[in-house]
Motif scaffolding. Structure first.
Motif, PDB file in Angstrom:
ATOM      1  N   ARG A  18       0.843  -1.192   0.000  1.00  0.00           N
ATOM      2  CA  ARG A  18       0.000   0.000   0.000  1.00  0.00           C
ATOM      3  C   ARG A  18       0.879   1.244   0.000  1.00  0.00           C
ATOM      4  O   ARG A  18       0.526   2.262   0.560  1.00  0.00           O
ATOM      5  CB  ARG A  18      -0.896   0.001   1.236  1.00  0.00           C
ATOM      6  N   ASN A  55      -4.948   5.231   7.925  1.00  0.00           N
ATOM      7  CA  ASN A  55      -5.856   4.316   7.225  1.00  0.00           C
ATOM      8  C   ASN A  55      -6.381   4.945   5.930  1.00  0.00           C
ATOM      9  O   ASN A  55      -6.566   4.256   4.938  1.00  0.00           O
ATOM     10  CB  ASN A  55      -7.030   3.920   8.128  1.00  0.00           C
ATOM     11  N   PHE A  97      -3.519   4.752   3.470  1.00  0.00           N
ATOM     12  CA  PHE A  97      -3.278   3.409   2.935  1.00  0.00           C
ATOM     13  C   PHE A  97      -4.522   2.802   2.274  1.00  0.00           C
ATOM     14  O   PHE A  97      -4.552   1.619   1.992  1.00  0.00           O
ATOM     15  CB  PHE A  97      -2.797   2.466   4.043  1.00  0.00           C
ATOM     16  N   ARG A  98      -5.556   3.588   2.064  1.00  0.00           N
ATOM     17  CA  ARG A  98      -6.793   3.043   1.468  1.00  0.00           C
ATOM     18  C   ARG A  98      -6.498   2.443   0.098  1.00  0.00           C
ATOM     19  O   ARG A  98      -5.501   2.779  -0.549  1.00  0.00           O
ATOM     20  CB  ARG A  98      -7.854   4.138   1.303  1.00  0.00           C
ATOM     21  N   ARG A  99      -7.401   1.554  -0.345  1.00  0.00           N
ATOM     22  CA  ARG A  99      -7.270   1.037  -1.709  1.00  0.00           C
ATOM     23  C   ARG A  99      -7.652   2.163  -2.642  1.00  0.00           C
ATOM     24  O   ARG A  99      -8.765   2.672  -2.578  1.00  0.00           O
ATOM     25  CB  ARG A  99      -8.217  -0.145  -1.901  1.00  0.00           C
ATOM     26  N   LYS A 124      -2.954  -4.464   6.504  1.00  0.00           N
ATOM     27  CA  LYS A 124      -3.931  -3.401   6.293  1.00  0.00           C
ATOM     28  C   LYS A 124      -5.298  -3.810   6.852  1.00  0.00           C
ATOM     29  O   LYS A 124      -6.018  -2.983   7.420  1.00  0.00           O
ATOM     30  CB  LYS A 124      -4.025  -3.073   4.799  1.00  0.00           C
ATOM     31  N   ASP A 170      -7.148  -1.739   9.662  1.00  0.00           N
ATOM     32  CA  ASP A 170      -8.577  -1.397   9.570  1.00  0.00           C
ATOM     33  C   ASP A 170      -9.271  -1.621  10.909  1.00  0.00           C
ATOM     34  O   ASP A 170     -10.061  -0.797  11.366  1.00  0.00           O
ATOM     35  CB  ASP A 170      -9.282  -2.308   8.540  1.00  0.00           C
TER      36      ASP A 170
END
Lengths: 657, 271
Positions: A38, A231, A234-236, A265, A269
């Motif tokens: 990520r 977060n 590092f999101r998709r 990840k 989350d």
């Protein structure tokens, strides 16, 4: 009661120690997760972080989001004064007052106003939690405790500053009134004789609240203060509409049955979740009374990780299994099977937690390692593997839908588009009508198209979402081989599940196709003047449109089907209360099409009732699963005078007179 | 105790067509499946393994490509899979087939472990004779329990078995000493689904092939030469297309009533 560095300093050191230990304990557990990259596209990631973490874009999408926005930014701004407070407590000579007046005075004003705003926001949050909590279980002691701590911090801040002002020489009061209006107001309430006492009590109350907050934070859901921002980073970056591939080699493990088999990840989350409950409020399974609650799944993964963390670090077997019924495991199997993979939870989550991939990973474990799944799925799995369609109908019958018309096989030298009919369009008696309507429209517009006929295979969507990655993998490879050999470049699909699978999932196999859903294709044909309308489909009456999850939320196609309906009928379709990216699933995605719904109300009935609120004569859909779910649902609520039509059929009424 | 399951690779009959000129099955491009009844025999063998720790061997007589069928069995957890394959076995009727299978079972009995049970599907969906299982029992002088839909009791030490047989309109509870040959019906169990690690292991596992040099059978008792029956012709019966009653889309209720009347008139609706 005066500030005393010899008492405060050891307390601060202890608190910092507890804070650091808590952070290390939790974040070192995140590091147990499997590798996942990520770190690509750093620039875009910073942008997303600024927009969604600092800009709070998704948080603000709901009314109380503004309240959180205020608390978030107060927290950031007050980091300045709180840092000063801590340093000042240890080294009394350190003070913001040493800054030039041009900086110091405006800073005082900002801190004063922001503290008031934060206090108001915290009080609103408390009242909301008492009167109308986001969900009933949200009335936790933890939530009230943390709100009370923040309120204490703010009030103590006013106490400290008020006491200071009440003792100021008169010549400074004008400045104080200008730059610390709230504190000045508080100062007016303090009797001159009580000034020192108020100062001391406030100072220590502030110190206690701040240190307690620090100690408590990493051990609570308020850890999100530290994890939510990364977060978002590092999101998709692309839509989470696929699941990662698995490599089928002896010795590999498949799916996830132990917390540390999730990726880092996934585990981050679980630490980033604030338990705001927005996911559960849009989850079709949860709303209709099923045990699946996406918030609880993420939370339970965290609890499991914390419980087993020490053992997992040693590589030992965990005490609490991740998956298990009757409280034996953290996540029950019925929870795992309840998901329609509609993606509403992921669309709602303010910090981009990916619930769906976690659920599919646990399904993979159940299917691939344990061969344990709801019994209805046995036939589906065998039919898919043996005959490449969900019903187990002989593949030779794939072309029966076009028995009454002439359809050419796809030939790369002469055909531009492959019409990938899909299993429903080929075998389902109702959906076959959609295939015929679409084929006739394509012919009328003079499109160069063809089919694979008996060589067409199922795309494997249901298998992948159900966690049968092994068979999906074989089917995907087979389809990729066929498409490559036949030289297919452009594909029209009438099923959003085929659409998304061909477009997104097969990319993982190196196949880059130009995939277009028939709603987009038909809209373009009409707008480009290639498909002439002969009249309107006005006899369909009042229409309402239902978004398919795999077309809308998972692929952002919202307008095309609506435009097709408007072009055909002359009127835009009515909208249901929940529409577009907030649309409510029909209940058939994620392989739920092939499973019974034993608990709670049926999802399709909930959606059908919502559609009927708009008093439609025709409910328009763009997906064969939705078509089935609505027709079934209408029969059940005895409203079968209302028609269900695919957008291709709607257009055919206007174009094929 | 060794449990032997006999399985057969058959063409997926829903996809089979008959060549109108040669009157034979068109097998080109038709996928093969495990005979559905045999999957229940295999499942029961695996359940006995789970419950009693018996060893399970699976046998199949067929062409070399029937190995795929045996790999499926290995993926489900059988201990050994043996393909009985030889040109001289080809063209066999049910008698010749049961000769080969019996010889293989005898060999297992003497070389691997004492055979207690042989499980077969009640029939295959391509030949539909239901004779091979009973043929094996006769050749081996085993007890013969056909159409089993439930195993009530298996006494491994006392070498006895009690089963329920599903007959027309009734059930029969039968007890017999071991060794016994059972043919099974679909109601017996729900076959399991293979686990991926087992599938991967099965892909690398050894499928033993026994030809007639291993079994050493008299060529007059096997294959075409050992088969007193042969298929002279296969054909699809002519089907007269029925009439279409009513219009189910326009008038579903009236059409349903019409259907009920017709069925009543033909006495096909027991009231």
């Amino acid at each position: 009661m005066t500030p005393n560095p010899t008492i405060f300093t050891p307390l601060l050191i202890i608190s910092l120690g507890i804070f650091a230990w808590g952070c290390w304990r939790r974040l070192s557990l995140v590091a147990l997760g499997q590798a996942e990259n990520r770190f690509d596209n750093i620039g875009a990631r910073i942008g997303e972080m600024l927009k969604y973490a600092f800009g709070q874009k998704r948080v603000l999408a709901k009314p109380f989001g503004l309240n959180h926005f205020v608390i978030f930014w107060s927290f950031i701004i007050l980091l300045v004064s709180n840092t000063e407070f801590l340093l000042h407590g240890v080294f009394p000579s350190i003070s913001l007052a040493h800054l030039p007046d041009g900086i110091y005075f405006p800073l005082l004003l900002v801190i004063d106003i922001v503290s008031l705003l934060a206090l108001v926001a915290v009080v609103i949050a408390m009242v909301r939690r008492i009167i109308a909590p986001p969900y009933p279980e949200a009335r936790t002691i933890e939530a009230f405790f943390i709100l009370a701590l923040i309120a204490t911090l703010m009030m103590a801040n006013f106490g400290i500053n008020g006491a200071r002002i009440s003792h100021m020489p008169v010549i400074y009061l004008a400045v104080a009134h200008t730059y610390m209006p709230v504190s000045s107001f508080v100062a007016g309430l303090i009797a001159p004789s009580a000034g020192a006492l108020v100062f001391g009590v406030s100072w220590w109350a502030h110190a206690a609240a701040l240190l307690l907050f620090m100690c408590y934070l990493p051990h609570s859901k308020h850890m999100h203060i530290l994890t939510a921002i990364p977060n978002c980073f590092f999101r998709r970056l692309e839509k989470p509409n696929t699941q990662p591939r698995e490599e089928f080699v002896s010795g590999n493990t498949f799916g996830v049955a132990q917390a540390d088999r999730f990726t880092w990840k996934d585990l981050l989350d679980s630490m980033a979740c604030t338990e705001c409950g927005r996911c559960q409020k849009v989850c079709p399974a949860n709303i209709t009374g099923k045990p699946l609650n996406p918030r609880a799944v993420v939370h339970d993964i965290k609890v499991n990780l914390l419980e087993n963390g020490a053992l997992l670090k040693q590589g030992a077997t965990p005490v609490t299994p991740l998956i298990g019924d009757g409280g034996e495991g953290s996540v029950a199997e019925e929870v795992i099977w309840g998901c329609t993979t509609c993606g509403a939870c992921m669309e709602a989550c303010p910090v981009f937690i990916e619930q769906m991939p976690k659920i599919v990973k646990m399904r993979r474990h159940l299917v691939e390692n344990e061969a344990r799944f709801p019994e209805e799925l046995l036939n589906l799995f065998e039919n898919m593997e043996g005959r490449s369609n969900p019903w187990g109908i002989a593949p030779s019958e794939r072309t029966k839908w076009c028995a009454q018309m002439e359809v050419k096989p796809f030939d790369k030298n002469t055909t531009e588009y492959l019409l990938y009919v899909g299993c429903a369009g080929s075998f389902d008696s109702r959906s076959k009508h959609v295939s015929v309507a679409l084929a006739q429209l394509l012919d009328k517009a003079g499109v160069s198209w063809g089919i694979l006929g008996k060589d067409e295979k199922c795309c494997g969507d249901s298998l992948r979402r159900l966690g049968n990655e092994y068979v999906f993998d074989r089917m995907a490879k087979e389809n990729v081989r066929i498409f490559t050999e036949r030289g297919v470049k452009k594909v029209i699909t009438q099923c959003p599940h085929c659409f998304s699978t061909l477009k997104n999932d097969y990319k993982q196999y190196g196949l880059e196709l130009e995939v277009i859903h028939h709603s987009e294709f038909l809209r373009n044909l009409v707008q480009d003047g290639r498909l002439k309308l002969e009249g309107t489909s006005a006899e369909l009456g009042a229409t309402v449109f239902h978004d398919s999850c795999y077309l809308g939320r998972h692929n952002d196609v919202y307008d095309a089907p609506r435009e097709v309906i408007e072009l055909a009928t002359g009127t835009a379709p009515a909208e249901m209360e929940r529409n577009r990216n907030n649309a409510f699933c029909c209940g058939a995605g994620g392989g739920r099409m092939w499973m019974e719904e034993h608990t709670g109300e049926r999802i399709n009935l909930t959606r059908v009732r919502e559609a009927l609120e708009e008093k439609p004569d025709t409910i328009c859909v763009s997906c064969p699963y939705c078509l089935t779910m609505f027709e079934d649902g209408l029969k059940d609520v005895k409203a079968d005078s209302v028609k269900v039509r695919d957008v291709a059929e709607v257009l055919a009424e206007a174009a094929l007179r | 105790m060794l449990v032997v399951a006999c399985i057969k690779q058959v063409p997926d009959t829903t996809q089979v067509q008959i060549d109108p000129v040669t009157n034979t099955l068109v097998r080109e491009g038709i996928p093969f499946i495990v005979n559905p009844y045999d999957t229940h025999a295999l499942e029961e063998a695996l359940r006995l393994k789970d419950r009693f720790g018996c060893k399970v061997a699976v046998l199949s007589m067929g062409p070399p490509n029937a190995e795929a069928t045996l790999r499926k069995a290995l993926a489900l957890g059988v201990d050994m899979a043996i393909l009985l394959s030889d040109r001289v076995f080809g063209g066999a009727d049910t008698l010749a087939t049961s000769n080969v299978l019996s010889a293989a079972i005898r060999k297992l009995n003497s070389e691997v472990d004492e055979v207690g049970l042989v499980l077969c599907g009640k029939q295959t969906i391509d030949g539909d004779t239901a004779q091979v299982g009973p043929g094996i029992a006769t050749r081996l002088a085993y007890q013969q329990l056909t159409l089993v839909d439930r195993i009530d009791n298996l006494d491994v030490g006392g070498k006895r078995i009690r089963v329920s047989r599903k007959l027309e309109g009734r059930h029969e509870i039968v007890e017999a000493p071991l060794p016994a040959m059972l043919t099974v019906v679909r109601e017996l169990n729900r076959p399991r689904y293979p686990r991926v690690p087992m599938r991967l292991a099965a892909a690398d596992a050894q499928v033993e092939v026994w030809n007639n040099q291993v079994l050493k059978l008299d060529e007059q008792s096997i294959g075409l030469k050992g088969s007193p029956t042969w298929v002279s012709k296969i054909f699809s019966p002519e089907r007269v297309k029925g009439e279409i009653l009513g219009d189910g889309y326009a008038d579903p209720e009236g059409t349903a009533a019409l259907l009920i009347d017709k069925l009543l008139a033909k006495d096909m609706l027991p009231l």
